[in-house]
Write a protein that holds these residues in place. Structure first.
Motif, PDB file in Angstrom:
ATOM      1  N   LEU A  29       0.801  -1.221   0.000  1.00 61.41           N
ATOM      2  CA  LEU A  29       0.000   0.000   0.000  1.00 61.41           C
ATOM      3  C   LEU A  29       0.835   1.273   0.000  1.00 61.41           C
ATOM      4  N   SER A  30       2.159   1.174   0.205  1.00 61.46           N
ATOM      5  CA  SER A  30       2.965   2.379   0.317  1.00 61.46           C
ATOM      6  C   SER A  30       4.271   2.279  -0.463  1.00 61.46           C
ATOM      7  N   PHE A 262      -5.864   5.437   6.322  1.00 61.24           N
ATOM      8  CA  PHE A 262      -6.302   5.413   4.930  1.00 61.24           C
ATOM      9  C   PHE A 262      -6.801   6.782   4.475  1.00 61.24           C
ATOM     10  N   HIS A 265      -3.602   8.620   3.681  1.00 65.11           N
ATOM     11  CA  HIS A 265      -3.027   8.104   2.432  1.00 65.11           C
ATOM     12  C   HIS A 265      -3.829   8.621   1.232  1.00 65.11           C
ATOM     13  N   HIS A 266      -5.155   8.605   1.365  1.00 61.21           N
ATOM     14  CA  HIS A 266      -6.014   9.095   0.281  1.00 61.21           C
ATOM     15  C   HIS A 266      -5.779  10.577   0.012  1.00 61.21           C
ATOM     16  N   ASP A 270      -2.032   9.665  -2.352  1.00 62.18           N
ATOM     17  CA  ASP A 270      -2.832   8.784  -3.195  1.00 62.18           C
ATOM     18  C   ASP A 270      -2.051   8.435  -4.457  1.00 62.18           C
ATOM     19  N   ASP A 277      -8.074   1.567  -3.720  1.00 64.08           N
ATOM     20  CA  ASP A 277      -8.957   2.670  -3.351  1.00 64.08           C
ATOM     21  C   ASP A 277      -8.825   2.928  -1.854  1.00 64.08           C
ATOM     22  N   TYR A 278      -7.990   3.901  -1.495  1.00 62.79           N
ATOM     23  CA  TYR A 278      -7.704   4.175  -0.087  1.00 62.79           C
ATOM     24  C   TYR A 278      -8.945   4.691   0.640  1.00 62.79           C
ATOM     25  N   TRP A 279      -9.753   5.493  -0.027  1.00 64.61           N
ATOM     26  CA  TRP A 279     -10.942   6.016   0.645  1.00 64.61           C
ATOM     27  C   TRP A 279     -11.952   4.902   0.900  1.00 64.61           C
ATOM     28  N   GLU A 281     -11.258   1.865   1.541  1.00 66.16           N
ATOM     29  CA  GLU A 281     -10.758   1.105   2.693  1.00 66.16           C
ATOM     30  C   GLU A 281     -10.985   1.870   3.991  1.00 66.16           C
TER      31      GLU A 281
END
Length: 309
Positions: A29-30, A262, A265-266, A270, A277-279, A281
């Motif tokens: 994720l990063s 999240f 991150h979003h 992003d 889709d960070y949002w 999650e």
């Protein structure tokens, strides 16, 4: 931005970029992660992005590298073949085995093996390079969201007082801190055959082992029975209702806090090319947190942890 994988490979002595093949590993994720195939071996190349720690989504990179080295010494983390401090990047052992899924983690036999892996990491010689506290991380992420006007779920701050009560109840009778991973979603477990191995030390630090277990339960969406099973597999004969309640409350704190992870991150890091889709999650974590915050049994869990029952 992190250095492209191709450029990192070109810097490594003995790795001819015209011969060495690399395959990006999705699901991270990063940071950037890739499998690298050389003429005689396979490795994992982990290229670290300084922006991740700058915006509070991971510990400082020097600490992540140090903790990865220490986890490797325990035998639970992957062996570290090389550290490229100027990139920065890690060349890691390729663990030949399947990555677990949330459904795998919910299997009773796998729960027992995961508990054993956690005990191996938590019982390693020495300490991790830093401390980690989920309540402090919540405050850090919330401050970032407020300072940058980031989107968070509607009604989030209405529940802060209750979550503070949960944190206070857990802090009143703390467990000794141990080296914890702190982000054990299913994909950070690899079945190495003889044992479950644990990868990705981006949020690692010295912490309450009950948070480690609660976070596992949160990430795999355990029900109370499975959460109790995990706590019992880990604590064994020392398991008490208070320890089980402690794990269940940390499940709640995991979902509540990582909702903001999240959100940050979003809003600040992003990456549409990540295919994640960070949002979405963040919203899913929030849904689970509200479920547990609204549970009429929450008060009983708090009383159990406080020793009133």
């Amino acid at each position: 931005m992190p250095v492209p994988i191709e450029d990192v490979i070109a810097r490594i002595p003995g790795w001819d970029p015209h011969i060495v093949r690399h395959t990006p590993i999705t699901g991270g994720l990063s940071h950037q992660v890739a499998r690298v195939d050389t003429a005689d071996a396979r490795y994992i190349l982990r290229v670290l992005d300084p922006e991740v720690s700058r915006v509070g989504l991971g510990i400082p990179l020097d600490q992540e590298i140090e903790n990865t080295l220490r986890a490797a010494e325990s035998g639970v983390g992957p062996r570290v073949c090389s550290v490229l401090s100027d990139v920065p990047a890690l060349i890691l052992e390729f663990i030949d085995g399947p990555t677990l899924s949330a459904s795998d983690v919910r299997e009773p036999a796998t729960i027992t093996r995961i508990a054993a892996a956690c005990r191996g990491l938590h019982g390693m010689a020495g300490r991790f390079a830093n401390d980690f506290d989920i309540s402090a991380k919540l405050d850090e992420l919330l401050t970032l969201c407020r300072a940058h006007g980031l989107r968070i779920p509607d009604g989030y701050e209405d529940h802060l007082a209750t979550v503070r009560d949960v944190g206070a109840a857990l802090a009143a009778r703390p467990l000794p801190v141990v080296p914890c991973h702190n982000d054990l979603l299913a994909e950070n477990f690899i079945d190495g055959g003889t044992a479950i191995r644990i990868v990705d030390y981006q949020l690692s630090g010295m912490n309450d082992p009950a948070f480690e277990l609660g976070d596992i339960a949160a990430e795999a969406d355990f029900d109370p029975d499975l959460t109790s099973r995990l706590a019992t597999a880990y604590f064994g004969a020392e398991t008490t209702p208070a320890l089980v309640a402690r794990v269940r409350l940390n499940l709640l704190l995991s979902n509540f806090t990582w909702t903001l992870w999240f959100s940050v991150h979003h809003g600040m890091l992003d990456r549409p090319d990540a295919g994640f889709d960070y949002w979405h999650e963040a919203a899913d974590k929030w849904r689970q947190a509200v479920r547990d915050l609204s549970d009429p049994g929450l008060g009983r869990l708090l009383d159990t942890v406080r020793g009133r029952l």
